[in-house]
Design a protein around this motif. Structure first.
Motif, PDB file in Angstrom:
ATOM      1  N   SER A   1      31.321  35.409   1.137  1.00  0.00           N
ATOM      2  CA  SER A   1      32.700  35.860   1.336  1.00  0.00           C
ATOM      3  C   SER A   1      32.865  37.247   0.730  1.00  0.00           C
ATOM      4  O   SER A   1      32.159  37.617  -0.208  1.00  0.00           O
ATOM      5  N   LYS A   2      33.785  38.016   1.273  1.00  0.00           N
ATOM      6  CA  LYS A   2      34.031  39.363   0.752  1.00  0.00           C
ATOM      7  C   LYS A   2      34.629  39.334  -0.651  1.00  0.00           C
ATOM      8  O   LYS A   2      34.532  40.310  -1.396  1.00  0.00           O
ATOM      9  N   THR A   3      35.228  38.214  -1.004  1.00  0.00           N
ATOM     10  CA  THR A   3      35.892  38.128  -2.308  1.00  0.00           C
ATOM     11  C   THR A   3      35.034  37.449  -3.366  1.00  0.00           C
ATOM     12  O   THR A   3      35.343  37.525  -4.554  1.00  0.00           O
ATOM     13  N   ARG A   4      33.935  36.762  -2.953  1.00  0.00           N
ATOM     14  CA  ARG A   4      33.070  36.091  -3.930  1.00  0.00           C
ATOM     15  C   ARG A   4      31.665  35.965  -3.358  1.00  0.00           C
ATOM     16  O   ARG A   4      31.466  35.941  -2.154  1.00  0.00           O
ATOM     17  N   ILE A   5      30.694  35.876  -4.257  1.00  0.00           N
ATOM     18  CA  ILE A   5      29.299  35.783  -3.860  1.00  0.00           C
ATOM     19  C   ILE A   5      28.797  34.349  -3.903  1.00  0.00           C
ATOM     20  O   ILE A   5      28.073  33.903  -3.018  1.00  0.00           O
ATOM     21  N   ILE A   6      29.212  33.605  -4.917  1.00  0.00           N
ATOM     22  CA  ILE A   6      28.701  32.252  -5.135  1.00  0.00           C
ATOM     23  C   ILE A   6      29.451  31.248  -4.261  1.00  0.00           C
ATOM     24  O   ILE A   6      30.685  31.217  -4.243  1.00  0.00           O
ATOM     25  N   PRO A   7      28.722  30.393  -3.499  1.00  0.00           N
ATOM     26  CA  PRO A   7      29.376  29.336  -2.709  1.00  0.00           C
ATOM     27  C   PRO A   7      30.081  28.343  -3.631  1.00  0.00           C
ATOM     28  O   PRO A   7      29.687  28.159  -4.791  1.00  0.00           O
ATOM     29  N   VAL A   8      31.124  27.680  -3.103  1.00  0.00           N
ATOM     30  CA  VAL A   8      31.895  26.756  -3.942  1.00  0.00           C
ATOM     31  C   VAL A   8      31.942  25.341  -3.377  1.00  0.00           C
ATOM     32  O   VAL A   8      32.380  24.431  -4.072  1.00  0.00           O
ATOM     33  N   GLN A   9      31.501  25.144  -2.131  1.00  0.00           N
ATOM     34  CA  GLN A   9      31.503  23.790  -1.577  1.00  0.00           C
ATOM     35  C   GLN A   9      30.242  23.564  -0.742  1.00  0.00           C
ATOM     36  O   GLN A   9      29.496  24.496  -0.461  1.00  0.00           O
ATOM     37  N   LEU A  10      29.995  22.305  -0.368  1.00  0.00           N
ATOM     38  CA  LEU A  10      28.717  21.892   0.210  1.00  0.00           C
ATOM     39  C   LEU A  10      28.341  22.702   1.444  1.00  0.00           C
ATOM     40  O   LEU A  10      27.206  23.182   1.561  1.00  0.00           O
ATOM     41  N   HIS A  11      29.269  22.874   2.390  1.00  0.00           N
ATOM     42  CA  HIS A  11      28.964  23.584   3.622  1.00  0.00           C
ATOM     43  C   HIS A  11      28.558  25.033   3.352  1.00  0.00           C
ATOM     44  O   HIS A  11      27.677  25.584   4.019  1.00  0.00           O
ATOM     45  N   GLU A  12      29.182  25.651   2.365  1.00  0.00           N
ATOM     46  CA  GLU A  12      28.819  27.015   2.004  1.00  0.00           C
ATOM     47  C   GLU A  12      27.421  27.064   1.380  1.00  0.00           C
ATOM     48  O   GLU A  12      26.640  27.977   1.657  1.00  0.00           O
ATOM     49  N   TRP A  13      27.094  26.077   0.555  1.00  0.00           N
ATOM     50  CA  TRP A  13      25.764  26.022  -0.048  1.00  0.00           C
ATOM     51  C   TRP A  13      24.690  25.831   1.018  1.00  0.00           C
ATOM     52  O   TRP A  13      23.613  26.433   0.944  1.00  0.00           O
ATOM     53  N   VAL A  14      24.970  24.990   2.011  1.00  0.00           N
ATOM     54  CA  VAL A  14      24.017  24.764   3.094  1.00  0.00           C
ATOM     55  C   VAL A  14      23.791  26.058   3.877  1.00  0.00           C
ATOM     56  O   VAL A  14      22.653  26.438   4.182  1.00  0.00           O
ATOM     57  N   GLN A  15      24.875  26.754   4.198  1.00  0.00           N
ATOM     58  CA  GLN A  15      24.768  28.008   4.943  1.00  0.00           C
ATOM     59  C   GLN A  15      24.026  29.076   4.148  1.00  0.00           C
ATOM     60  O   GLN A  15      23.101  29.729   4.661  1.00  0.00           O
ATOM     61  N   MET A  16      24.395  29.275   2.900  1.00  0.00           N
ATOM     62  CA  MET A  16      23.757  30.303   2.086  1.00  0.00           C
ATOM     63  C   MET A  16      22.325  29.930   1.722  1.00  0.00           C
ATOM     64  O   MET A  16      21.457  30.802   1.580  1.00  0.00           O
ATOM     65  N   GLY A  17      22.061  28.631   1.595  1.00  0.00           N
ATOM     66  CA  GLY A  17      20.694  28.183   1.347  1.00  0.00           C
ATOM     67  C   GLY A  17      19.784  28.538   2.515  1.00  0.00           C
ATOM     68  O   GLY A  17      18.639  28.971   2.330  1.00  0.00           O
ATOM     69  N   HIS A  18      20.305  28.381   3.726  1.00  0.00           N
ATOM     70  CA  HIS A  18      19.526  28.743   4.917  1.00  0.00           C
ATOM     71  C   HIS A  18      19.293  30.243   4.980  1.00  0.00           C
ATOM     72  O   HIS A  18      18.195  30.700   5.310  1.00  0.00           O
ATOM     73  N   ARG A  19      20.302  31.024   4.654  1.00  0.00           N
ATOM     74  CA  ARG A  19      20.143  32.489   4.672  1.00  0.00           C
ATOM     75  C   ARG A  19      19.086  32.936   3.660  1.00  0.00           C
ATOM     76  O   ARG A  19      18.242  33.794   3.970  1.00  0.00           O
TER      77      ARG A  19
END
Length: 319
Positions: free
Chosen positions: A196-214
């Motif tokens: 996200s433009k406002t934060r770097i660290i994911p905060v929920q499961l779906h964001e962790w899955v997406q960023m983990g893949h990246r």
């Protein structure tokens, strides 16, 4: 006969590619339940009375998969009889058909009983193994002409480490990508490359899955780049290794570009299908490099036997 086998093998490989892209299309369009909880029929009918876009996509995928299954079976038997003397043929013939049947059973189970996202994510990976086996079987058929140096390779330990490590890691990346699709997390992080433009660290499961893949995909790009540099530096004289890694680098970069565009275009369907196409091709090329690495071990053993019988050390073993 050999020309007919080459033609049929090429068409079968293309059919398997359609199976992979078709599976991605079913997932992307959420058409997995287009035929309801009925398999192999649609809503328990041979000819469905109510036609919907989801039904057409799901039923088309089933028909293409069934046709591809018959073609793979024919190719396996035909190749077994025609080039069964080549070491890898029988193994690939068995793997190609068994894994195609396995992916069909998992797909049927998902329709009839339902499966978790973590199990459904395995579906694409299993199909990928079947595609890679068919692709390698096709290359074996074309190798009979011996128009390139695939039969005389001897690879060093570092190159074999890159080959074995990258394909295993690539399979992990494929699984994380499939998990992103099945969990509908493709747009969980609307910004790129950060979540996200406002934060770097994911905060929920779906964001962790997406960023983990990246992150996993980024590591794969770096690793393939390192292997490609080594191939360019030390393997210019061995064309299949040299061009195999260059093609792999191009494909993984295209994979990165399409993955980025999926986010920026808000899940454009054609870009998403291109994303699945490039990873399928990449896995196929990496699988061929694995076959060359395994064959290299065999070539090295033969060279050592020759050296013992002649009391000489082949120059290729001194590398």
């Amino acid at each position: 006969m050999q020309r007919s086998l080459k033609w049929f093998a090429s068409v079968t490989t293309l059919a398997m590619l359609f199976v992979l892209i078709g599976g991605a299309l079913v997932t992307k369009t959420e058409s997995g339940m287009g035929c309801g909880r009925s398999w192999p029929l649609c809503h328990g009918q041979l000819i469905p009375s109510q036609i919907t876009p989801e039904l057409v996509i799901e039923l088309s995928h089933r028909l293409v998969s069934g046709l591809a299954g018959m073609m793979v079976l024919i190719l396996s038997v035909w190749a077994w009889r025609a080039i069964g003397h080549i070491r890898e043929t029988k193994f690939l013939a068995i793997v190609s058909f068994v894994f195609l049947v396995l992916q069909g059973l998992i797909g049927a189970a998902a329709v009839v009983w339902g499966q978790s996202d973590f199990v459904l994510a395995l579906h694409f990976g299993i199909s990928l193994i079947s595609f890679a086996a068919v692709f390698l079987l096709t290359l074996l058929i074309f190798e009979v002409d011996k128009k390139f140096d695939a039969h005389s390779l001897v690879l060093d330990r570092k190159m074999k480490f890159h080959i074995y490590g990258i394909i295993i890691y690539c399979y992990v990346v494929v699984y994380t990508g499939a998990l992103v699709r099945h969990m509908e997390a493709s747009l969980a992080c609307p910004s790129w490359p950060i979540c996200s433009k406002t934060r770097i660290i994911p905060v929920q499961l779906h964001e962790w899955v997406q960023m983990g893949h990246r992150l996993a995909a980024a590591i794969m790009i770096i690793w393939i780049s390192i292997a490609t540099i080594r191939a360019v530096k030390y393997y210019k004289h061995q064309r299949v290794v040299y061009w195999g890694w260059i093609i792999s680098l191009v494909l993984v970069l295209l994979q990165m570009i399409t993955g980025t565009l999926i986010v920026l275009t808000q899940l454009d369907l054609y870009i998403a299908l291109a994303h699945a196409f490039f990873i399928s091709c990449l896995f196929g090329v990496l699988s061929y490099l694995v076959m060359l690495a395994v064959r290299s071990n065999y070539n090295k053993q033969k060279a050592q036997e020759v050296s013992r019988s002649t009391n000489t050390v082949p120059s290729m073993l001194l590398k």
